[in-house]
Design an enzyme around this catalytic site. Structure first.
Site, mmCIF file in Angstrom:
data_model
loop_
_atom_site.group_PDB
_atom_site.id
_atom_site.type_symbol
_atom_site.label_atom_id
_atom_site.label_comp_id
_atom_site.label_asym_id
_atom_site.label_seq_id
_atom_site.Cartn_x
_atom_site.Cartn_y
_atom_site.Cartn_z
ATOM 1 N NE ARG A 161 -4.026 2.146 1.537
ATOM 2 C CZ ARG A 161 -5.057 2.415 2.289
ATOM 3 N NH1 ARG A 161 -5.363 1.645 3.305
ATOM 4 N NH2 ARG A 161 -5.821 3.443 2.008
ATOM 5 N NE ARG A 183 -8.124 0.959 -0.699
ATOM 6 C CZ ARG A 183 -8.259 2.171 -0.209
ATOM 7 N NH1 ARG A 183 -8.087 2.390 1.043
ATOM 8 N NH2 ARG A 183 -8.574 3.167 -0.979
ATOM 9 C CG ASP A 186 -8.308 -0.075 3.798
ATOM 10 O OD1 ASP A 186 -7.574 0.693 4.439
ATOM 11 O OD2 ASP A 186 -9.531 0.129 3.647
ATOM 12 C CG ASP A 195 -10.305 1.226 7.331
ATOM 13 O OD1 ASP A 195 -9.281 1.870 7.051
ATOM 14 O OD2 ASP A 195 -11.280 1.123 6.565
#
Length: 172
Positions: A87, A98, A101, A103
């Site tokens: 990334r 991507r 990821d 989060d």
């Protein structure tokens, strides 16, 4: 100890690893920074916001960090994991494809409206691809209030049928 909830996603290969292999690699990395981590099954979902891209593979991880863990330091740790697996935030389209990821959906009971880190995650309740695997992990936990809150949010979503089980969680 503080409970941390993470959403994981991938829809682009990197360095010979498929999106599913990238999620598996991320789980191995998360085992190094979370205490008693748990991982959901992997689900597929249509891309949101920027829809002209490959479907995503998504899952959720939960675990604990020590009370002295700073959320910004933790964010830096997960950004290093993302970077390790391809990334590069400087070269991507927001909500675009991507390789990985990660989060932070919640970090203990912390509430923050900081531009760098908003907690709880401001879009968690509109994302069936987070709510479904999260509820899978919450199915056997005592956090009834949170489970009910996430169940109600999921019930209101029209796109929940677009999230499909890809691979069942490994019990280990």
């Amino acid at each position: 100890m503080k409970k941390v909830i993470l959403g994981l996603g991938s829809n682009r290969s990197y360095s010979g690893l498929s999106p599913v292999q990238l999620l598996d690699a991320a789980c191995e990395e998360l085992k190094k920074i979370l205490v008693n981590p748990e991982f959901s099954s992997i689900y597929t979902s249509k891309a949101m916001y920027v829809t002209d891209q490959e479907d995503f593979y998504n899952m959720v991880a939960t675990g604990f960090v020590y009370d002295n863990e700073n959320p910004y330091d933790f964010l830096e740790k997960i950004h290093k994991i993302e970077n390790k697996y391809g990334r590069d935030r400087t070269k991507e389209i927001r909500f675009g494809p991507r390789s990985l990821d990660l989060d932070i959906e919640s970090f203990g009971n912390l509430v923050s409206d900081d531009p760098v880190l908003t907690l709880p995650h401001p879009r968690v309740k509109e994302r069936a691809f987070v709510l479904i695997p999260l509820l899978e992990l919450f199915s056997n936990c005592a956090e009834d209030l949170q489970r009910r809150e996430f169940s109600e949010a999921l019930a209101e979503l029209e796109n929940k049928d677009e999230v499909q089980l890809f691979r069942k969680r490994n019990p280990s």
